[in-house]
Design a protein around this motif. Structure first.
Motif, PDB file in Angstrom:
ATOM      1  N   LEU A   9     -22.867 -32.782 -20.527  1.00  0.00           N
ATOM      2  CA  LEU A   9     -23.898 -31.862 -20.999  1.00  0.00           C
ATOM      3  C   LEU A   9     -24.034 -31.973 -22.518  1.00  0.00           C
ATOM      4  O   LEU A   9     -23.083 -32.360 -23.207  1.00  0.00           O
ATOM      5  CB  LEU A   9     -23.546 -30.430 -20.606  1.00  0.00           C
ATOM      6  CG  LEU A   9     -23.432 -30.140 -19.106  1.00  0.00           C
ATOM      7  CD1 LEU A   9     -23.258 -28.643 -18.871  1.00  0.00           C
ATOM      8  CD2 LEU A   9     -24.647 -30.650 -18.343  1.00  0.00           C
ATOM      9  N   PRO A  10     -25.208 -31.643 -23.059  1.00  0.00           N
ATOM     10  CA  PRO A  10     -25.411 -31.734 -24.512  1.00  0.00           C
ATOM     11  C   PRO A  10     -24.362 -30.923 -25.266  1.00  0.00           C
ATOM     12  O   PRO A  10     -24.186 -29.730 -24.993  1.00  0.00           O
ATOM     13  CB  PRO A  10     -26.814 -31.140 -24.710  1.00  0.00           C
ATOM     14  CG  PRO A  10     -27.484 -31.298 -23.391  1.00  0.00           C
ATOM     15  CD  PRO A  10     -26.419 -31.170 -22.356  1.00  0.00           C
ATOM     16  N   ILE A  12     -22.753 -28.670 -27.938  1.00  0.00           N
ATOM     17  CA  ILE A  12     -23.332 -27.574 -28.716  1.00  0.00           C
ATOM     18  C   ILE A  12     -23.105 -27.827 -30.204  1.00  0.00           C
ATOM     19  O   ILE A  12     -22.003 -28.193 -30.623  1.00  0.00           O
ATOM     20  CB  ILE A  12     -22.699 -26.231 -28.303  1.00  0.00           C
ATOM     21  CG1 ILE A  12     -22.959 -25.960 -26.817  1.00  0.00           C
ATOM     22  CG2 ILE A  12     -23.242 -25.089 -29.151  1.00  0.00           C
ATOM     23  CD1 ILE A  12     -22.160 -24.798 -26.267  1.00  0.00           C
ATOM     24  N   GLU A  21     -28.493 -30.818 -35.331  1.00  0.00           N
ATOM     25  CA  GLU A  21     -28.690 -30.935 -33.886  1.00  0.00           C
ATOM     26  C   GLU A  21     -28.760 -32.400 -33.458  1.00  0.00           C
ATOM     27  O   GLU A  21     -28.242 -32.787 -32.409  1.00  0.00           O
ATOM     28  CB  GLU A  21     -29.986 -30.221 -33.487  1.00  0.00           C
ATOM     29  CG  GLU A  21     -30.119 -29.954 -32.010  1.00  0.00           C
ATOM     30  CD  GLU A  21     -29.373 -28.704 -31.572  1.00  0.00           C
ATOM     31  OE1 GLU A  21     -29.265 -28.512 -30.362  1.00  0.00           O
ATOM     32  OE2 GLU A  21     -28.896 -27.956 -32.432  1.00  0.00           O
ATOM     33  N   ASP A  25     -26.442 -34.166 -30.514  1.00  0.00           N
ATOM     34  CA  ASP A  25     -27.146 -34.869 -29.432  1.00  0.00           C
ATOM     35  C   ASP A  25     -26.757 -36.345 -29.410  1.00  0.00           C
ATOM     36  O   ASP A  25     -26.566 -36.940 -28.341  1.00  0.00           O
ATOM     37  CB  ASP A  25     -28.662 -34.752 -29.613  1.00  0.00           C
ATOM     38  CG  ASP A  25     -29.198 -33.383 -29.216  1.00  0.00           C
ATOM     39  OD1 ASP A  25     -28.390 -32.520 -28.811  1.00  0.00           O
ATOM     40  OD2 ASP A  25     -30.416 -33.167 -29.319  1.00  0.00           O
ATOM     41  N   THR A  28     -23.310 -36.907 -27.953  1.00  0.00           N
ATOM     42  CA  THR A  28     -23.384 -36.771 -26.492  1.00  0.00           C
ATOM     43  C   THR A  28     -23.910 -38.049 -25.859  1.00  0.00           C
ATOM     44  O   THR A  28     -23.342 -38.565 -24.884  1.00  0.00           O
ATOM     45  CB  THR A  28     -24.304 -35.595 -26.108  1.00  0.00           C
ATOM     46  OG1 THR A  28     -23.895 -34.414 -26.798  1.00  0.00           O
ATOM     47  CG2 THR A  28     -24.259 -35.346 -24.608  1.00  0.00           C
ATOM     48  N   ARG A  46     -28.894 -39.491 -19.761  1.00  0.00           N
ATOM     49  CA  ARG A  46     -29.166 -38.508 -20.802  1.00  0.00           C
ATOM     50  C   ARG A  46     -30.249 -37.499 -20.416  1.00  0.00           C
ATOM     51  O   ARG A  46     -30.073 -36.291 -20.596  1.00  0.00           O
ATOM     52  CB  ARG A  46     -29.594 -39.243 -22.084  1.00  0.00           C
ATOM     53  CG  ARG A  46     -29.910 -38.323 -23.256  1.00  0.00           C
ATOM     54  CD  ARG A  46     -30.562 -39.104 -24.385  1.00  0.00           C
ATOM     55  NE  ARG A  46     -30.643 -38.329 -25.608  1.00  0.00           N
ATOM     56  CZ  ARG A  46     -31.575 -37.424 -25.878  1.00  0.00           C
ATOM     57  NH1 ARG A  46     -32.509 -37.166 -24.979  1.00  0.00           N
ATOM     58  NH2 ARG A  46     -31.577 -36.771 -27.027  1.00  0.00           N
ATOM     59  N   PHE A  50     -29.634 -33.516 -20.368  1.00  0.00           N
ATOM     60  CA  PHE A  50     -30.238 -32.722 -21.437  1.00  0.00           C
ATOM     61  C   PHE A  50     -31.220 -31.674 -20.909  1.00  0.00           C
ATOM     62  O   PHE A  50     -31.709 -30.852 -21.678  1.00  0.00           O
ATOM     63  CB  PHE A  50     -30.915 -33.642 -22.454  1.00  0.00           C
ATOM     64  CG  PHE A  50     -29.987 -34.119 -23.534  1.00  0.00           C
ATOM     65  CD1 PHE A  50     -30.173 -33.751 -24.850  1.00  0.00           C
ATOM     66  CD2 PHE A  50     -28.904 -34.924 -23.229  1.00  0.00           C
ATOM     67  CE1 PHE A  50     -29.310 -34.181 -25.849  1.00  0.00           C
ATOM     68  CE2 PHE A  50     -28.029 -35.365 -24.206  1.00  0.00           C
ATOM     69  CZ  PHE A  50     -28.232 -34.988 -25.524  1.00  0.00           C
ATOM     70  N   LYS A  53     -29.825 -28.303 -21.735  1.00  0.00           N
ATOM     71  CA  LYS A  53     -29.602 -27.959 -23.146  1.00  0.00           C
ATOM     72  C   LYS A  53     -30.066 -26.529 -23.416  1.00  0.00           C
ATOM     73  O   LYS A  53     -31.159 -26.128 -23.011  1.00  0.00           O
ATOM     74  CB  LYS A  53     -30.367 -28.941 -24.040  1.00  0.00           C
ATOM     75  CG  LYS A  53     -30.104 -28.779 -25.537  1.00  0.00           C
ATOM     76  CD  LYS A  53     -30.874 -29.848 -26.300  1.00  0.00           C
ATOM     77  CE  LYS A  53     -30.757 -29.671 -27.799  1.00  0.00           C
ATOM     78  NZ  LYS A  53     -29.404 -29.959 -28.283  1.00  0.00           N
ATOM     79  N   ASP A  54     -29.203 -25.771 -24.085  1.00  0.00           N
ATOM     80  CA  ASP A  54     -29.485 -24.371 -24.457  1.00  0.00           C
ATOM     81  C   ASP A  54     -29.672 -23.459 -23.251  1.00  0.00           C
ATOM     82  O   ASP A  54     -30.277 -22.393 -23.353  1.00  0.00           O
ATOM     83  CB  ASP A  54     -30.729 -24.284 -25.361  1.00  0.00           C
ATOM     84  CG  ASP A  54     -30.549 -25.047 -26.666  1.00  0.00           C
ATOM     85  OD1 ASP A  54     -29.409 -25.078 -27.169  1.00  0.00           O
ATOM     86  OD2 ASP A  54     -31.537 -25.609 -27.164  1.00  0.00           O
ATOM     87  N   GLU A  73     -18.236 -30.607 -20.935  1.00  0.00           N
ATOM     88  CA  GLU A  73     -18.898 -29.756 -21.917  1.00  0.00           C
ATOM     89  C   GLU A  73     -18.222 -29.964 -23.266  1.00  0.00           C
ATOM     90  O   GLU A  73     -17.048 -30.332 -23.329  1.00  0.00           O
ATOM     91  CB  GLU A  73     -18.788 -28.285 -21.517  1.00  0.00           C
ATOM     92  CG  GLU A  73     -19.427 -27.959 -20.179  1.00  0.00           C
ATOM     93  CD  GLU A  73     -19.192 -26.515 -19.779  1.00  0.00           C
ATOM     94  OE1 GLU A  73     -20.165 -25.869 -19.349  1.00  0.00           O
ATOM     95  OE2 GLU A  73     -18.046 -26.037 -19.891  1.00  0.00           O
TER      96      GLU A  73
END
Length: 584
Positions: A9-10, A12, A21, A25, A28, A46, A50, A53-54, A73
């Motif tokens: 996962l992206p 953080i 950011e 990214d 990742t 990817r 992604f 993401k968030d 993660e």
């Protein structure tokens, strides 16, 4: 779902500067690319990773959507030339944390750190789910200049937006990267791909010269990488329309990494261009296995169905795309075209009204009238700016049976290799041209059939034994048994596959294969089975009655309460306390 599977996962971004950011990214994506080189390990690409993401989606739901057994993660905190990366590997079936750690490093060591994380993740998956073989290093050192690499990550961040403005920004970042480090070959290939996609949908000699200038420079630095073969194949396919050369480079890219979703999608696109739709479908289905939430892949599948005449199924694929992104223009366009071809008046009216603000939607009204031979007195002539994707004027001329002008326009476009004409032989709105004698003059533009590349996806990961010498096999089994029964190495809570392999003087790949083949187990179950039996003996001894069960478990080599309880319950069907009570 295969056990040997992971989605990263992206990571953080916890850096004080929120503009970092692109860096989190980029880290990742680098780990995704590194792990995707591991044969026998399913790594989600990817785009699909992604999608989360968030979002605070439960890992069990993510595992179900992506079809993976584990989730990685992480978080990145970048400050000056220091970076802290924290990661944890989680089992998706129940959210159980398999492993976690953190790394504090200097940014000068970023490639080494990416490699260390990738290898540890692969090793933990192998320990817990069974044998996979991988190299001693998964990440290559692309640059010794961190600032250059930083600009590369910024360029990649912009490139993956795939808008014209973003591609221009990406090129600027890549150029800055090259200025700082002329050996950073991936930046050259990034520029080549940006210009190639810009050139395919328009015409511009300046962009063409830039493509070959940067491609030539990149080849001087590195012409053996997947990036080179993908960039070279893309230029041959999209600029030169030389599919024979493109297929050779695509083959090399698959040999280097058969799980690179970007390359696989491009290969599917090439087979669409040459009309081999069954082969195109095999490739895009494979891409969807490792990138199931990709809008591009889903759209590409719909494109294959569209050009092969399965319009209803194409509409279904476009609905999937629009469910994820209701404003995805390419899906809107293809759905509108398919609705015209199926004469679905009601849904066509709905989509034309819903997207009426788009400047080109009025052309679909004209196209619908002309295709169904409905009278139309006059209509708006398309602007050239609206013709980057679809040859509206050619459609209208063909459907009005103005064949002289239509063939003149088509031949001119084919000679100039405009991307919008490349599938003319399968375009349903140009079928009328095939009834004309002039169509025979286009034979040189009709592609021949090409070799199939899909055979490379056949799984041969278990076909070759890693230990073929009988004497070596016997010695390793004896050494392994001795390390467990006599030396009781399982009592060490830090024991890993690599540690144990070093102890019995073999490689971790061979030991993993040996445990998998001879012991019919993975490393995690193999070691913990000895720990469990040791615990059972210790727990019933009178002299241990004053010790806690967890204390005994730690003495037996278990390194956490959750791991002990989880393994005990799965192995015996009871909790440790209930089991002990039954023994008494």
């Amino acid at each position: 779902m295969t056990d040997k599977s992971v989605a990263i996962l992206p990571f953080i971004n916890l850096s004080p500067d929120k503009d970092n950011e692109y860096f989190s990214d980029g880290i990742t994506e680098e780990i995704i690319l590194a792990l995707s080189k591991t044969k026998g390990l399913k790594v989600i690409a990817r785009t699909s990773s992604f999608m989360f993401k968030d979002k605070h989606t439960d890992v069990r739901a993510i595992g179900k959507q992506l079809g993976v057994a584990t989730i990685l993660e992480g978080s990145v905190r970048k400050s000056g030339m220091n970076v802290r990366i924290s990661v944890r590997l989680v089992r998706t079936i129940d959210g159980f944390q398999i492993w976690s750690t953190k790394f504090d490093r200097q940014l000068d060591d970023i490639f080494k750190l990416q490699d260390e994380i990738s290898l540890l993740v692969a090793d933990k998956i192998r320990e817990n789910f069974g044998h996979i073989e991988f190299q001693s290093s998964l990440v290559s050192v692309d640059s010794s200049n961190f600032d250059a690499y930083d600009y590369y990550l910024k360029g990649r961040y912009e490139q993956l937006k795939w808008t014209n403005d973003a591609l221009v920004k990406a090129i600027e970042h890549y150029q800055k990267a090259i200025q700082l480090d002329p050996e950073l070959f991936r930046a050259y290939y990034g520029i080549v791909l940006c210009y190639t996609y810009m050139l395919f949908w328009s015409s511009g000699e300046e962009a063409r010269s830039e493509v070959y200038e940067y491609l030539e420079k990149a080849m001087e630095v590195n012409r053996d990488s997947l990036d080179y073969h993908l960039a070279k194949a893309s230029t041959e396919m999209m600029i030169e329309w030389d599919h024979s050369s493109a297929i050779d480079h695509f083959k090399h890219s698959l040999e280097l990494n058969p799980n690179n979703a970007e390359a696989i999608e491009a290969i599917a696109g090439m087979y669409i261009m040459v009309g081999q739709f069954d082969e195109a479908m095999i490739h895009i289905e494979h891409a969807l296995e490792i990138n199931p939430l990709s809008l591009n892949h889903t759209f590409m599948k719909g494109n294959i169905l569209y050009f092969s005449g399965e319009y209803e199924k194409a509409i279904q694929q476009m609905n999937k795309v629009l469910k994820q992104d209701p404003k995805w223009i390419f899906a809107v366009q293809l759905k509108a075209a398919a609705l015209i071809l199926t004469d679905n008046k009601a849904e066509l009216e709905e989509i034309l009204e819903e997207f009426s603000e788009l400047p080109f939607m009025g052309y679909y009204t004209t196209l619908n009238h002309l295709y169904h031979d409905q009278p139309i007195s006059e209509y708006e002539q398309p602007f050239l700016a609206d013709e980057n994707i679809h040859p509206w004027r050619l459609y209208f001329l063909t459907l009005e049976e103005n064949y002289d002008q239509a063939f003149k326009m088509l031949e001119e476009g084919l000679n100039q290799k405009h991307g919008k004409y490349i599938c003319f032989n399968y375009d349903p709105f140009l079928v009328k041209l095939k009834t004309c004698e002039e169509y025979n003059n286009l034979q040189e533009f009709l592609p021949k059939k090409f070799p199939l590349l899909s055979d490379i996806y056949e799984d041969t990961s278990d076909s070759k034994p890693l230990i073929t010498d009988e004497e070596e096999h016997k010695e390793l089994i004896e050494a392994l048994d001795k390390s467990m029964v006599e030396e009781q190495l399982y009592l060490d809570p830090k024991l890993s596959l690599t540690n144990l392999a070093d102890h019995i003087n073999t490689s971790s790949n061979k030991l993993s294969w040996l445990i998998n083949q001879d012991k019919k187990s993975n490393f995690y179950h193999y070691i913990n089975s000895y720990r469990l039996e040791h615990f059972k003996k210790m727990a019933v001894l009178p002299e241990n009655q004053n010790l806690t069960l967890l204390g005994i478990a730690y003495e037996c080599g278990f390194n956490s309460k959750s791991t002990f309880n989880d393994y005990f319950k799965k192995s015996t069907g009871l909790t440790p306390f209930r089991w002990l009570k039954e023994q008494k």
